[in-house]
Enzyme design. Structure first.
Site, short mmCIF file in Angstrom:
data_model
loop_
_atom_site.label_atom_id
_atom_site.label_comp_id
_atom_site.label_asym_id
_atom_site.label_seq_id
_atom_site.Cartn_x
_atom_site.Cartn_y
_atom_site.Cartn_z
N CYS A 1 -0.35 3.55 -7.40
CA CYS A 1 -1.23 2.87 -6.44
C CYS A 1 -1.38 1.43 -6.90
O CYS A 1 -1.74 1.19 -8.06
CB CYS A 1 -2.60 3.56 -6.40
N CYS B 1 0.87 -1.18 0.00
CA CYS B 1 0.00 0.00 0.00
C CYS B 1 0.90 1.22 0.00
O CYS B 1 1.46 1.59 1.04
CB CYS B 1 -0.95 0.03 1.19
#
Length: 252
Positions: free
Chosen positions: A194, A76
């Site tokens: 991302c 993440c």
């Protein structure tokens, strides 16, 4: 040929990294991989939920240590970059320390650190960036990268807060954002900063269209894992970053 076990620490609402990482590494000619995930609860990409998610890290590392993984990717990017400069080094160090206490020598990488590592590997000093985040978080990502000595010349934030929705952002929307960037004098384009925003089918097409290196959090993660495991970086069809060790003729 042995199987390299990859541990993924994943936000609970993320469905993309467990698709894109096996798709990438599964094309490796000289190695086989298995993938083992531990999940941290997170639904909205907000500072509060990111902090709560990061607090679950130690449990996840214990679980993956039990699986005897060879390398772990803290998957993440914004969770670390939103904390402040250098956070990937701090967290990777803490994870390695925790693993060592349990007798594991697994290599430790993070999506945040992998992106910096990959940009440095291709010599990028001035980049453009597409993120799915709300603008304040996107600004933190930009500041984090710039604190590492890499200028972010232009960037776009798609402003999607719900992490499940991030996993459904259509490729056309990502490419439209990329086409709106000022790429003058840019060394590389990060088409998805991302691991939840799908980008794998876009990387090679974007590199061909824009005529400069294109990478994503996913391709950077794959690059970093291969380097950590001392394996050749030669995966076709996902941008020049992942052809680093390919024969010169194959890179044309």
């Amino acid at each position: 040929m042995g199987i390299h076990r990859i541990g993924l620490v994943v936000p609970s609402s993320n469905v993309t990294v467990e698709t894109e990482m096996p798709a990438l590494l599964g094309q490796h000619a000289d190695a086989q991989f298995s993938f083992h995930s531990s999940r941290m609860r997170m639904q909205a990409v907000s500072p509060e939920q990111l902090r709560a998610m990061n607090a679950q890290r130690e449990r996840c590392i214990l679980e993956l240590g039990d699986a005897g993984v060879d390398a772990i990717l803290y998957a993440c990017l914004v969770a670390l970059m939103s904390v402040g400069p250098g956070e990937h080094q701090r967290v990777e160090g803490l994870v390695a320390e925790q693993l060592a206490t349990g007798g594991s020598e697994a290599a430790v990488r993070s999506s945040a650190g992998a992106l910096i590592e990959a940009l440095r590997a291709i010599g990028a000093r001035r980049i453009a960036l597409v993120t799915p985040y709300l603008r304040p978080l996107a600004e933190q990502v930009v500041a984090y990268i710039e604190a590492e000595g890499i200028q972010v010349h232009d960037w776009r934030a798609l402003e999607v807060a719900d992490n499940a929705e991030v996993g459904c952002i259509p490729g056309d929307r990502v490419m439209d954002a990329a086409r709106s960037l000022d790429l003058q004098g840019v060394d590389a384009l990060v088409i998805s900063a991302c691991v939840q925003m799908p980008s794998l089918p876009l990387v090679q097409a974007a590199e061909d269209e824009f005529g400069l290196p294109v990478l994503s959090a996913a391709t950077a993660g794959a690059y970093s894992l291969l380097r950590a495991l001392d394996l050749p970086v030669d995966i076709p069809g996902a941008g020049s970053l992942l052809r680093a060790d390919a024969p010169a003729a194959a890179r044309q």
